[in-house]
Write an enzyme that holds these catalytic residues in place. Structure first.
Site, short mmCIF file in Angstrom:
data_model
loop_
_atom_site.label_atom_id
_atom_site.label_comp_id
_atom_site.label_asym_id
_atom_site.label_seq_id
_atom_site.Cartn_x
_atom_site.Cartn_y
_atom_site.Cartn_z
N LYS A 1 6.69 -4.95 5.66
CA LYS A 1 6.15 -5.01 7.00
C LYS A 1 7.29 -5.24 8.00
O LYS A 1 8.29 -5.87 7.69
CB LYS A 1 5.13 -6.14 7.11
CG LYS A 1 3.85 -5.90 6.32
CD LYS A 1 2.94 -4.89 7.00
CE LYS A 1 1.57 -4.87 6.36
NZ LYS A 1 0.63 -3.96 7.06
N LYS B 1 5.22 9.78 15.27
CA LYS B 1 4.29 8.94 14.52
C LYS B 1 4.02 7.63 15.26
O LYS B 1 2.89 7.12 15.26
CB LYS B 1 4.82 8.63 13.12
CG LYS B 1 3.80 7.80 12.33
CD LYS B 1 4.22 7.38 10.96
CE LYS B 1 3.14 6.50 10.35
NZ LYS B 1 3.48 6.01 9.01
N SER C 1 0.82 -1.21 0.00
CA SER C 1 0.00 0.00 0.00
C SER C 1 0.86 1.27 0.00
O SER C 1 0.71 2.12 -0.87
CB SER C 1 -0.95 -0.01 1.20
OG SER C 1 -0.23 -0.19 2.42
N SER D 1 -6.82 1.66 10.60
CA SER D 1 -5.37 1.50 10.55
C SER D 1 -4.99 0.23 9.80
O SER D 1 -5.81 -0.66 9.58
CB SER D 1 -4.82 1.41 11.97
OG SER D 1 -5.35 0.25 12.63
N SER D 2 -3.72 0.14 9.42
CA SER D 2 -3.24 -1.09 8.79
C SER D 2 -3.35 -2.27 9.76
O SER D 2 -3.61 -3.40 9.34
CB SER D 2 -1.81 -0.92 8.30
OG SER D 2 -0.93 -0.61 9.36
N GLY E 1 4.38 1.54 -0.29
CA GLY E 1 5.37 1.50 -1.36
C GLY E 1 4.75 1.61 -2.73
O GLY E 1 5.29 2.27 -3.63
N ASN F 1 6.35 1.02 9.78
CA ASN F 1 5.79 1.25 11.11
C ASN F 1 6.76 0.78 12.17
O ASN F 1 7.33 -0.31 12.07
CB ASN F 1 4.46 0.50 11.26
CG ASN F 1 3.37 1.08 10.38
OD1 ASN F 1 3.37 2.27 10.08
ND2 ASN F 1 2.42 0.26 9.97
N ALA G 1 -3.73 4.09 3.36
CA ALA G 1 -3.84 3.29 2.13
C ALA G 1 -3.87 1.82 2.51
O ALA G 1 -3.41 1.43 3.59
CB ALA G 1 -2.67 3.58 1.19
#
Length: 309
Positions: free
Chosen positions: A76, A185, A10, A255-256, A12, A102, A128
């Site tokens: 990831k 973040k 998403s 969220s992812s 990248g 993340n 995304a």
């Protein structure tokens, strides 16, 4: 400008697609059905800023790409070490590997694998998801990137990448204090991802309930306390800015971590709340809200890890 995107999901996929649209020499590294779809149909992006499709070379083998000026490292967090071990063919003397992941420990893992001279920290501000193989859905957020050298110096390669991204329509900041941005973040993400995944509802419904919004604030505060213990203090006014931005964000935002839970995918729980729990114990800090989120989500993470073995 030769750019590899390692982990063209998403995040990248979106930024790699924008760079390719603007004429950069972009190469995507992906795997499985996603790679097959990229090769057959191109990279398809459904975006709130306009849909587009680009044909971009895609492979699962970095050796087929060769040395690049930049590697946007977007895998990831649980794949960081394995992917970092395969970076060699993409590197020349001044290649910058820019982590857009993340968590707050990916850069250290990259440094251990390829050396500090190659690694830059980065933060992507975007909502995304990978809707299906080959298809990125971009739903909002600033859709911007901040990055910088880990030692805080200003560098020509950072400015060149900024110019390249801005030509592609991506708002970009070169930070001289990227560690602080990573922790800011991270604090937001532990609160936002933790609540949306644990409650399994979008942020609008969470912030509409006083008790749930108070839990969001507590999660944010706990991670900020840990950041201070780690030597990266986050001022109170920055916390308030994060809360205000969350209040103003898309009420349907998730969220992812939530999306991975909902779709049966492996979860980045250990890089988020797991890291907070472990490092807080090292510092003797109490983080009860992060511990509770971790306890709620860990059985799901274990189940989905087993399903992907």
């Amino acid at each position: 400008m030769r750019i590899a995107v390692y982990g063209a999901g998403s995040v990248g996929g979106y930024f790699g697609g924008r760079l390719a649209q603007a004429g950069s020499d972009v190469h995507l590294i992906a795997r499985g059905p996603h790679l097959a779809a990229l090769r057959e149909h191109g990279l398809r992006v459904r975006s709130v800023q306009g849909d587009f499709t680009v044909r971009v070379p895609a492979t699962d083998d970095p050796a087929r790409i060769g040395p690049c000026h930049y590697v946007l490292f977007c895998v990831k967090s649980f794949d960081t070490e394995a992917a970092a071990a395969r970076l060699g063919p993409l590197l020349h003397q001044d290649t910058a590997v820019v982590s857009l992941q993340n968590g707050v420990d990916n850069e250290d893992k990259l440094v251990a694998a390829v050396g500090p001279e190659h690694v830059m920290g980065g933060v992507a501000y975007i909502f995304a998801d990978l809707a299906e193989p080959g298809v990125v859905v971009h739903t909002g957020g600033p859709s911007s990137i901040a990055f910088g050298e880990l030692d805080g110096r200003d560098s020509q390669r950072a400015r060149r990448l900024r110019d390249c991204l801005e030509r592609a329509g991506v708002p970009t900041e070169v930070s001289l204090d990227i560690r602080r941005l990573l922790w800011i973040k991270f604090a937001f993400l532990c609160a936002f991802a933790g609540m949306t995944a644990a409650v399994r509802l979008p942020m609008g419904e969470i912030r509409a309930v006083d008790a749930s919004w108070a839990a969001f604030r507590r999660l944010l505060a706990e991670v900020c306390e840990l950041a201070a213990a780690e030597g990266v203090p986050i001022p109170v006014e920055v916390r308030e800015q994060v809360l205000a931005a969350t209040q103003a964000s898309d009420p349907q935002g998730t969220s992812s971590l939530h999306n991975d839970l909902a779709h049966g995918r492996r979860m980045e729980l250990e890089a988020l709340h797991g890291l907070v729990v472990r490092r807080a114990a090292d510092h003797g800090l109490a983080v009860p809200f992060c511990q509770m989120v971790y306890a709620i989500l860990k059985p799901w993470a274990v189940r989905q890890e087993r399903a992907h073995r």
